[in-house]
Write a protein that holds these residues in place. Structure first.
Motif, PDB file in Angstrom:
ATOM      1  N   LYS A  66       0.840  -1.205   0.000  1.00 64.88           N
ATOM      2  CA  LYS A  66       0.000   0.000   0.000  1.00 64.88           C
ATOM      3  C   LYS A  66       0.874   1.253   0.000  1.00 64.88           C
ATOM      4  O   LYS A  66       0.587   2.218  -0.709  1.00 64.88           O
ATOM      5  N   PHE A  67       1.927   1.217   0.802  1.00 65.59           N
ATOM      6  CA  PHE A  67       2.855   2.336   0.881  1.00 65.59           C
ATOM      7  C   PHE A  67       3.522   2.584  -0.471  1.00 65.59           C
ATOM      8  O   PHE A  67       3.600   3.724  -0.934  1.00 65.59           O
ATOM      9  N   GLN A  68       3.985   1.521  -1.123  1.00 68.65           N
ATOM     10  CA  GLN A  68       4.648   1.657  -2.423  1.00 68.65           C
ATOM     11  C   GLN A  68       3.699   2.228  -3.473  1.00 68.65           C
ATOM     12  O   GLN A  68       4.106   3.020  -4.320  1.00 68.65           O
ATOM     13  N   LYS A  69       2.440   1.843  -3.413  1.00 67.04           N
ATOM     14  CA  LYS A  69       1.452   2.411  -4.343  1.00 67.04           C
ATOM     15  C   LYS A  69       1.278   3.911  -4.083  1.00 67.04           C
ATOM     16  O   LYS A  69       1.137   4.690  -5.023  1.00 67.04           O
ATOM     17  N   ALA A  70       1.310   4.291  -2.807  1.00 68.93           N
ATOM     18  CA  ALA A  70       1.215   5.717  -2.462  1.00 68.93           C
ATOM     19  C   ALA A  70       2.446   6.463  -2.953  1.00 68.93           C
ATOM     20  O   ALA A  70       2.339   7.587  -3.465  1.00 68.93           O
ATOM     21  N   VAL A  71       3.631   5.853  -2.835  1.00 73.16           N
ATOM     22  CA  VAL A  71       4.866   6.469  -3.329  1.00 73.16           C
ATOM     23  C   VAL A  71       4.765   6.688  -4.836  1.00 73.16           C
ATOM     24  O   VAL A  71       5.082   7.766  -5.340  1.00 73.16           O
ATOM     25  N   ASP A  72       4.309   5.669  -5.563  1.00 77.43           N
ATOM     26  CA  ASP A  72       4.182   5.800  -7.018  1.00 77.43           C
ATOM     27  C   ASP A  72       3.180   6.903  -7.380  1.00 77.43           C
ATOM     28  O   ASP A  72       3.452   7.727  -8.253  1.00 77.43           O
ATOM     29  N   ALA A  73       2.055   6.934  -6.696  1.00 80.90           N
ATOM     30  CA  ALA A  73       1.042   7.964  -6.974  1.00 80.90           C
ATOM     31  C   ALA A  73       1.593   9.356  -6.703  1.00 80.90           C
ATOM     32  O   ALA A  73       1.393  10.287  -7.491  1.00 80.90           O
ATOM     33  N   GLU A  74       2.332   9.500  -5.589  1.00 81.63           N
ATOM     34  CA  GLU A  74       2.887  10.812  -5.269  1.00 81.63           C
ATOM     35  C   GLU A  74       3.994  11.200  -6.242  1.00 81.63           C
ATOM     36  O   GLU A  74       4.097  12.347  -6.654  1.00 81.63           O
ATOM     37  N   PHE A  75       4.827  10.242  -6.599  1.00 83.02           N
ATOM     38  CA  PHE A  75       5.901  10.528  -7.545  1.00 83.02           C
ATOM     39  C   PHE A  75       5.305  11.017  -8.866  1.00 83.02           C
ATOM     40  O   PHE A  75       5.741  12.022  -9.426  1.00 83.02           O
ATOM     41  N   THR A  76       4.280  10.329  -9.351  1.00 87.61           N
ATOM     42  CA  THR A  76       3.638  10.715 -10.614  1.00 87.61           C
ATOM     43  C   THR A  76       2.994  12.097 -10.478  1.00 87.61           C
ATOM     44  O   THR A  76       3.111  12.923 -11.384  1.00 87.61           O
ATOM     45  N   ALA A  77       2.349  12.358  -9.334  1.00 85.28           N
ATOM     46  CA  ALA A  77       1.711  13.661  -9.128  1.00 85.28           C
ATOM     47  C   ALA A  77       2.743  14.782  -9.073  1.00 85.28           C
ATOM     48  O   ALA A  77       2.517  15.872  -9.598  1.00 85.28           O
ATOM     49  N   ARG A  78       3.885  14.538  -8.460  1.00 82.91           N
ATOM     50  CA  ARG A  78       4.891  15.587  -8.289  1.00 82.91           C
ATOM     51  C   ARG A  78       5.801  15.738  -9.507  1.00 82.91           C
ATOM     52  O   ARG A  78       6.189  16.835  -9.868  1.00 82.91           O
ATOM     53  N   VAL A  79       6.167  14.612 -10.125  1.00 82.79           N
ATOM     54  CA  VAL A  79       7.139  14.644 -11.213  1.00 82.79           C
ATOM     55  C   VAL A  79       6.452  14.692 -12.572  1.00 82.79           C
ATOM     56  O   VAL A  79       6.927  15.328 -13.491  1.00 82.79           O
ATOM     57  N   GLY A  80       5.335  13.999 -12.703  1.00 81.26           N
ATOM     58  CA  GLY A  80       4.611  13.966 -13.964  1.00 81.26           C
ATOM     59  C   GLY A  80       4.462  12.546 -14.464  1.00 81.26           C
ATOM     60  O   GLY A  80       5.148  11.633 -14.024  1.00 81.26           O
ATOM     61  N   SER A  81       3.558  12.396 -15.399  1.00 78.61           N
ATOM     62  CA  SER A  81       3.260  11.071 -15.940  1.00 78.61           C
ATOM     63  C   SER A  81       4.248  10.656 -17.024  1.00 78.61           C
ATOM     64  O   SER A  81       4.330   9.488 -17.369  1.00 78.61           O
ATOM     65  N   GLY A  82       4.960  11.614 -17.561  1.00 74.58           N
ATOM     66  CA  GLY A  82       5.931  11.291 -18.598  1.00 74.58           C
ATOM     67  C   GLY A  82       5.415  11.478 -20.012  1.00 74.58           C
ATOM     68  O   GLY A  82       6.105  11.160 -20.971  1.00 74.58           O
ATOM     69  N   PHE A  83       4.219  12.007 -20.140  1.00 77.23           N
ATOM     70  CA  PHE A  83       3.673  12.229 -21.469  1.00 77.23           C
ATOM     71  C   PHE A  83       4.087  13.583 -22.045  1.00 77.23           C
ATOM     72  O   PHE A  83       3.928  13.831 -23.233  1.00 77.23           O
ATOM     73  N   GLU A  84       4.625  14.440 -21.192  1.00 79.30           N
ATOM     74  CA  GLU A  84       5.024  15.778 -21.615  1.00 79.30           C
ATOM     75  C   GLU A  84       6.541  15.934 -21.535  1.00 79.30           C
ATOM     76  O   GLU A  84       7.159  15.498 -20.565  1.00 79.30           O
ATOM     77  N   LEU A  85       7.119  16.567 -22.518  1.00 72.94           N
ATOM     78  CA  LEU A  85       8.563  16.816 -22.532  1.00 72.94           C
ATOM     79  C   LEU A  85       9.001  17.573 -21.285  1.00 72.94           C
ATOM     80  O   LEU A  85      10.042  17.265 -20.692  1.00 72.94           O
ATOM     81  N   VAL A  86       8.196  18.525 -20.833  1.00 70.93           N
ATOM     82  CA  VAL A  86       8.575  19.344 -19.677  1.00 70.93           C
ATOM     83  C   VAL A  86       8.744  18.481 -18.421  1.00 70.93           C
ATOM     84  O   VAL A  86       9.596  18.763 -17.581  1.00 70.93           O
ATOM     85  N   ASP A  87       7.960  17.392 -18.271  1.00 66.67           N
ATOM     86  CA  ASP A  87       8.118  16.492 -17.117  1.00 66.67           C
ATOM     87  C   ASP A  87       9.511  15.879 -17.118  1.00 66.67           C
ATOM     88  O   ASP A  87      10.203  15.841 -16.095  1.00 66.67           O
ATOM     89  N   TRP A  88       9.927  15.392 -18.264  1.00 71.33           N
ATOM     90  CA  TRP A  88      11.237  14.746 -18.401  1.00 71.33           C
ATOM     91  C   TRP A  88      12.365  15.764 -18.248  1.00 71.33           C
ATOM     92  O   TRP A  88      13.381  15.497 -17.628  1.00 71.33           O
ATOM     93  N   GLN A  89      12.180  16.947 -18.828  1.00 77.60           N
ATOM     94  CA  GLN A  89      13.218  17.978 -18.717  1.00 77.60           C
ATOM     95  C   GLN A  89      13.376  18.452 -17.273  1.00 77.60           C
ATOM     96  O   GLN A  89      14.485  18.659 -16.804  1.00 77.60           O
ATOM     97  N   ARG A  90      12.267  18.625 -16.576  1.00 81.13           N
ATOM     98  CA  ARG A  90      12.328  19.053 -15.179  1.00 81.13           C
ATOM     99  C   ARG A  90      13.071  18.006 -14.347  1.00 81.13           C
ATOM    100  O   ARG A  90      13.944  18.338 -13.547  1.00 81.13           O
ATOM    101  N   LEU A  91      12.765  16.721 -14.548  1.00 78.34           N
ATOM    102  CA  LEU A  91      13.465  15.646 -13.840  1.00 78.34           C
ATOM    103  C   LEU A  91      14.952  15.668 -14.187  1.00 78.34           C
ATOM    104  O   LEU A  91      15.809  15.573 -13.305  1.00 78.34           O
TER     105      LEU A  91
END
Length: 184
Positions: A66-91
């Protein structure tokens, strides 16, 4: 009448921290004292929660999922889903990739070369300052870059900071994954 405060410059940024999926996970355990903060180690907090709740190995394993699923959800919310160039560039900027790649493919290739623990990146994003222009994003000095996968493996094993690929649903997160278990 006092003069109105000048609005912050768009490049100065504002603190990003807002409680996320990880904080909601910890708060869902009502007998556990937890106040959301950007500075807390989420892994140490999970260990404290497990001890506080007196979980046995089976329950701890269930809760870790459950914790790992929360980590993944938060990571995606904070970093991005990866569909946008800006998400990858920011990372790429946050982890210190220079020069800034100009396509998602280039970003993925450059990020994949880095040997960084995922939890260091998550903590950096939890402490981040919002900057609108990706060129103004600064590399996070708290993210430790390892010379090779063997060094990353040793550190990750010592500190038990593994992130299992089964939980990495966000595509930006997958760009950081490395195989770190010793083969038997």
């Amino acid at each position: 009448m006092s003069p109105a405060a000048a609005p912050p410059s768009p490049n100065e940024g504002v603190p990003l921290f807002q409680p996320g999926a990880i904080d909601k996970y910890f708060q869902s355990h009502h007998s556990f004292s937890y106040t959301p903060t950007s500075s807390a180690s989420v892994l140490k907090t999970f260990k404290r929660l497990a001890t506080n709740q007196g979980w046995g190995e089976d329950r701890k394993k269930q809760e870790k999922e459950k914790f790992q699923k929360a980590v993944d959800a938060e990571f995606t919310a904070r970093v991005g889903s990866g569909f946008e160039l800006v998400d990858w560039q920011r990372l790429a900027k946050v982890i210190g990739v220079e020069p800034l790649p100009l396509s998602i493919t280039q970003c993925k290739k450059m990020i994949k070369k880095e040997n960084i623990n995922i939890y260091h990146v998550l903590h950096a994003y939890r402490r981040a300052i919002e900057v609108k222009n990706v060129e103004d994003v600064q590399a996070c000095k708290d993210i430790r870059r390892f010379k090779n996968v063997a060094e990353l493996r040793k550190y990750t094993q010592k500190h038990k900071m593994f992130y299992r690929k089964e939980y990495a649903k966000g595509s930006v997160l997958k760009g950081l994954l490395k195989y770190l278990r010793w083969r038997v």
